[in-house]
Structure formats: C-alpha cells, structure tokens
Design a protein around this motif. Sequence first.
Motif, mmCIF file in Angstrom:
data_model
loop_
_atom_site.group_PDB
_atom_site.id
_atom_site.type_symbol
_atom_site.label_atom_id
_atom_site.label_comp_id
_atom_site.label_asym_id
_atom_site.label_seq_id
_atom_site.Cartn_x
_atom_site.Cartn_y
_atom_site.Cartn_z
ATOM 1 N N VAL A 97 0.835 -1.195 0.000
ATOM 2 C CA VAL A 97 0.000 0.000 0.000
ATOM 3 C C VAL A 97 0.874 1.251 0.000
ATOM 4 O O VAL A 97 0.642 2.207 -0.760
ATOM 5 N N ASN A 98 1.878 1.261 0.862
ATOM 6 C CA ASN A 98 2.759 2.432 0.933
ATOM 7 C C ASN A 98 3.508 2.664 -0.366
ATOM 8 O O ASN A 98 3.717 3.806 -0.790
ATOM 9 N N ILE A 109 -7.413 6.009 -3.679
ATOM 10 C CA ILE A 109 -8.408 5.074 -3.142
ATOM 11 C C ILE A 109 -7.702 3.744 -2.962
ATOM 12 O O ILE A 109 -7.189 3.165 -3.931
ATOM 13 N N LEU A 110 -7.647 3.274 -1.744
ATOM 14 C CA LEU A 110 -7.080 1.961 -1.450
ATOM 15 C C LEU A 110 -8.195 0.939 -1.556
ATOM 16 O O LEU A 110 -9.233 1.064 -0.898
ATOM 17 N N LEU A 111 -7.980 -0.075 -2.388
ATOM 18 C CA LEU A 111 -9.042 -1.032 -2.693
ATOM 19 C C LEU A 111 -8.515 -2.449 -2.551
ATOM 20 O O LEU A 111 -7.517 -2.816 -3.185
ATOM 21 N N ASN A 112 -9.184 -3.250 -1.726
ATOM 22 C CA ASN A 112 -8.799 -4.652 -1.598
ATOM 23 C C ASN A 112 -8.988 -5.384 -2.920
ATOM 24 O O ASN A 112 -9.918 -5.087 -3.688
ATOM 25 N N SER A 113 -8.167 -6.384 -3.146
ATOM 26 C CA SER A 113 -8.215 -7.124 -4.412
ATOM 27 C C SER A 113 -9.356 -8.128 -4.463
ATOM 28 O O SER A 113 -9.536 -8.793 -5.488
ATOM 29 N N LEU A 201 0.461 13.685 7.480
ATOM 30 C CA LEU A 201 0.542 12.623 8.485
ATOM 31 C C LEU A 201 1.513 11.510 8.130
ATOM 32 O O LEU A 201 1.905 10.727 8.995
ATOM 33 N N GLY A 202 1.876 11.406 6.861
ATOM 34 C CA GLY A 202 2.756 10.329 6.428
ATOM 35 C C GLY A 202 1.983 9.093 6.008
ATOM 36 O O GLY A 202 0.752 9.060 6.033
ATOM 37 N N LEU A 203 2.738 8.072 5.647
ATOM 38 C CA LEU A 203 2.134 6.834 5.155
ATOM 39 C C LEU A 203 1.722 5.933 6.316
ATOM 40 O O LEU A 203 1.767 6.320 7.478
ATOM 41 N N PHE A 204 1.351 4.716 5.996
ATOM 42 C CA PHE A 204 0.930 3.761 7.014
ATOM 43 C C PHE A 204 2.140 3.239 7.782
ATOM 44 O O PHE A 204 3.276 3.265 7.294
#
Length: 740
Positions: A97-98, A109-113, A201-204
């Motif tokens: 993700v990062n 948009i972060l999307l699960n596969s 805030l930065g990444l995860f």
Amino acid sequence: MRPQPLSWAGEPSRVPPDVPAGAVDVIIPVAGAAEAFSRCLASVLAGTDLEHHRLVLVLDGPQPEATEALVSRIEGERTDGLLVLRAPERRGFVASVNQGMAASQRDVILLNSDTQVTAGWVRKLQEAAYSASEIATVTPFSNSATICSLPRFVETNALPAGQTVESFGRLVEARSRRAYPRLPTGVGVCLYVKRKALDQLGLFDTKSFGEGYGEESEFCMRALKAGYAHVLDDATFIFHEGQRSFGSSRGRRVDAAHRAMRRLHPEYLATVAAFLREDPIRPLRQRVLAELRPARREQPPGRPERVLHLVHGWPPWSPAGTEMYAAWLARRQAVHREVAVYARIADPQRAKGDAVELLDAGVRVRLLVNNFTQRDPLSRNALRDAALCADFARLLDAFRPHLLHVHHLAGHAASLVGAAAERGIPIVFQLQDWWLACARANLLDAGRRLCSGPSPGKCAACLPLTGLPPAPLLNRLLYVLRRRAMRRALDAADAFVLGSEALHQSARRLGILQPADRVYVIPYGVEVAPRTRERPAREPGAPLRFGFIGALLPHKGAHVAAAAFAGIDPARARLILWGDPAIDPAYTREVLAAGGAAVELRGRFAEGQAEAVLGGLDALLVPSPGLESFGLVAREALHQGLPVLASHRGALAELFAEGEAGALFDPDDPAALTSWIERLIADPGQLDRWSAQAPPVKGFAVHAEEIETVYERVLARRAPTPRLDQTLTETGPLRRRRGA
C-alpha cells in the motif's frame, strides 16, 4: 485511568484548506487470490474512467500464473491510465500500500483485491471527500466492512437475496441522503484518502502493521488527533468477498493489530466502543432495509411475534428438501412477523465459526461456517460445541424469539436446543428425517441395506464418528453420547411436527418419539404456482424423458435408476440426472458407468427453475433405497401432472393410491424399474392416463396456516389455562391422538 474516547467530529480550523479535487489513483495491492482479483479488476475497468483517473496495481512478490497473465493482458491493452508496480519478494500488505501511495501525488483510493465496485463509485467517493475540508478519508457502504457493513452492522453479509452487486449499488444510491456521517475510523476494504492528509501525516505504519490489518485504523487515529474527520459515503456500495485477501491468517493478524493499537493509541477501543453504542448510521441503513423487507400484514392474536428457525443449511448453498422447506416457511412467515434463521454454511475460505449474515425476503439468516474439519469429535458430530452455543445464545438474547422452530441439528450441536429451553422459549421440533437416531439420516447402512434400528456397536461399524485412538472403543462411546444428547434435545420440545405417517410410526418404533409426546402429523405443502395449463404433448417418435432430481448420494438411489437403464436403447428412453456431482465424485462415476449411453448428467439447477425442469420430463424417478420422510420433489411433479415412479419405502408409499398417478417399486430390484420403463416405452399413453389422475397437491399457503395452528397451541399450553392438544391431518380437520 481508563482511556476516554476521542471526538470524531473533526476540527476544520486545525487542518489545511482543500485544493480543487482532481484525478485519483486507485491502488490495488495484489497477493494471490487470482480469481477474486480477476473479478475485482473487471469491475474496476468497467466502472472507472481511466482516461481521467489511474489504476495502480502493486504486485506483492511473485504471483500465480493466472494473475500474471491477467496483468500482462491489461498492460498490453492500456497505454495510459495504468501503473504496475512489482516487488521481487513478498513484503506484506502495508508495504505494498505504501509503495502505491508513495508513487502517487494525488488523492488515492485503497481497494482490496477481493472487492467489486459499482457504477460511479470514484465520483461519489470524491464528492463525499470534498463535502467538508476537514475530511481525511471516506469509506463506502459494503457488505463486509465492520462499522460500514450493510445490511447488518459490524457483520459479514452476503448480498441480499435476489440482488446483484450492481442492483444493490443502485438501491443504496437511490435511498441515500448524502448525509456523510462521521466515523471514528475509515475501513481499509475501500478507503478514499486525501493527498493533503497523507502529506501531513505520512504513510501507514509498516513496522507495527506490516502484514496488514489495522494499519488504516492507526492512520485514522493520527488523523483524528490532528483535527481531521472520517466519513461514510452513504451513496456508494462496494462488494467485498471477505477474508480472501488474508485467508486463514486473518485471526492472527486481528490479534496483533489490537495489541498494536492499544500500545499506540490507547483511546482507540474506547472511541470505537462509543461509536458502536451510538450507531449514528443506523437510520441510513434502515432506509435501505425498508426497501428489502416485505410489507408487514397484521396476524391473528395468539401467534408468536418473533420466530427463530434452526436448520442445517439454506438455499442456494444447500438446496435439498429440508432446507427448501424451511426457506419457504420462513419467507412466508416474514410477511406477518419478525423471522430469523440460524443455519450452517460450508466455505473452505473461512474459519469454523465465522458468521455470514443474509437478508432473504425479510428473513434474517445467520449462517455459521462449519466445514467439518475440526478434530474434536463432539463438535464434528453435532453433540456439543462451546463456541457455537455461545454464538447461538447471543442470537437468542438479541432476537428474543417467542418460539424456536427446530428443523435439523446436523452441522450444529444438539445442545443448542437446551440453550433455548433454559430461557423458557417454547420449542416446536420438526422431524425431517431419521438423523436423530441414525447419523446417516435415512437408516441405509454402509452396504446400502436398510437398517432395522440403531445400537452403539452396529452404528460404530457402519459410520465411525472419529478416527482418534482407540477408535473402536471411542466410536461406541460417541454413539452412546450421541443418543443421550439427542434425547436431551428431544425432551426439551413442546411439540413435534412430522410430514408423514410413515415417519411418525417409525419414530415411535425407534424411540425418537415417546408415548406422551404431543405430535402433529401434517403432510407438507408445496410452494408452487397454480397449475394453469396441461402438460405439452410429446413429440411423436422422440425418446421418453425420465428424470432424477436430488443429491447424487447412495441413499437417493441414482445408481438404482442408472442400473434400470443399463439395457435401454437411448433412442427410446433417456435418464436425465439433476444433481451436484461434486458432492461425491466417485459415486457419480459409478452411476454414469452403470447407466451407459441412456444416462445424461445435467448437474444442479438454480432455485426457481424446478417448474421448467419438471416441464421437460415425461416422468420423474424417485428410486430412494433410503427412507424418505415426505418427498417434496415428487409432490412438485404431481402438481404439474408429471407421473412419478417411486420407491415404496417410507413416505413415498403415501404419494398416491395404487395406479393413480404413477407406480411404486422395490429399489433393491432394478429390474422392477426396468420393467416399468419398458412398459411405458411400449405404451406411452399410460403416462397421459396417470397425468390425468394426478391427485391435487396441497399448496404451501395451506400448510403454513397449519403450522401456525401448531404455534398457537404450543403458546396456549404455556399460558396459565392449558388447552386440549390435538393432531392435524392432511385435509385439515382435527383428531385426538393417544398421548396428546
């Protein structure tokens, strides 16, 4: 001191102002699960404007051949709107993700596969994101997204019965108020994240959440503390297959995430708990649910307002007779009252005890996963299961049924009935087969012979319940325990319902029913449309079409039917098999080999297609060597005027008077069935004569009212003034039965 919940309202004065909304990068981390990813990718390509936005695929290490082929094909088809990032080795979900977010300068948009998106999803998510400057993340409704789950809150849901991903997405959008309620955290299944929040805030947190699960909650807590807010987009729905992207490691990841969140953000659990208590998005869910529930009609007094059904499966996952019957009854009852169902489902991708919620025509169906992979023989054989009983007890306490209707306990635990009895809930126990006395459910032993009755030694040799040592002794003991557990469950019942006199007499003989038990023998009705036309004429010279519909297992007798067709010329008659060959592939091969060229396997058909399938036959075969307790398919056939050739065992002998609408035969003698087939080939007019004499079949509406009468009497007996209990017969009048 106990941590206090944070406010999730947001503080606009503390966050940077918005810049105009622009193109978005859709980031999909990929790590196996090729089939789910293929469905996800197809939906994204269909529902996303990649002339404006961009798809970023992050392949976490080497992928299955099917995934690589799919990605290569998409790369060949698109010259823009696509970025593929590959990692040579597996690094984990959060690192992927990062990597995707670091390669972007846009909102993401972060999307699960293992998701499927719906029309207009990116536009709607962005509209929600820019409805207020303090918003950092947006999560849509999903069937499996914890606090954003729909229809049931904080549950894994199946799509409501009769809905597709797209149709449900349209319904959600049509019922939306665009309220964009505030959330304590976004949900990473599908998460829109503004670039300004990422830049600030930065990444995860890869170090604390490297493998995945909980990383988005940690980011969202940082955002709350910085004055940002998170919202639900109540106009958008995405489907989440659920737990496919993490597989069997999900439980371990959840535990690790909770430990990390307690360390990094002690306020997190208190904040989420406060949100769960308040549940501010309930009105938005109710707007959608109102469109899925049937209009409620008033019911006569004296009937239960809430009924819970306990059954061992549910269509379409389990389309056998008992499951179909329970579904027909529950759906009809939902027009008058609140109805819930507790059922089992098999799903190898999920862990034992996982729950899937289904809304089916207004009926709440809670499906508990049991793949029969557990080693504990008490749990595996439905004697006792502490986790299952705890889940069922929670449902009892939340739903508070006025009556429990037990259809079948296989795949559950006999002790569930006791949980209801302890709470003083009246219990109607419907005997659907012989499972309470025979683990094979039909008194057909391993050698395909009828059994005279159970005993620990005989049953242990016929169907061992465990392979754990010392197996011979342990299996005899398990059958003793099984008999006691089933007896306790039966003793808790207020009344029993049976569909045939054959089952009633057999249950008395075997001791399933006791002399003092209150018994209602009520032949079932069939959920069919009114018969409006005669059967179509057969084409002259065409082969007769005999059909078998049922489980491809020995007790249903497909091998009997196939053996009867071994010498039949396929130009004169054919046997069409409808059933799932995957249940027992070896048995299916045996059946096909026995029948030769005259036998054709068609597989399963969908719920609702029975009328069309029966309409394409000249006669139905029900060759069961095991005992049948009623015969729903046979009655569906008779309703259509389709003649039936049936085994003379169990309740099948009660289908019709001799020579009225078909014939009965001995399933131990395939030659007897062959003789009937040859006689019908020589005189097909007999089929027409039988069809004209088919007896009327009770409709399910009539039967459902008979069940209501049982409910009324059970509740009346619990009232201060007892009333005389009686037994219903097929035609409706009442007669006393000894022991009632």
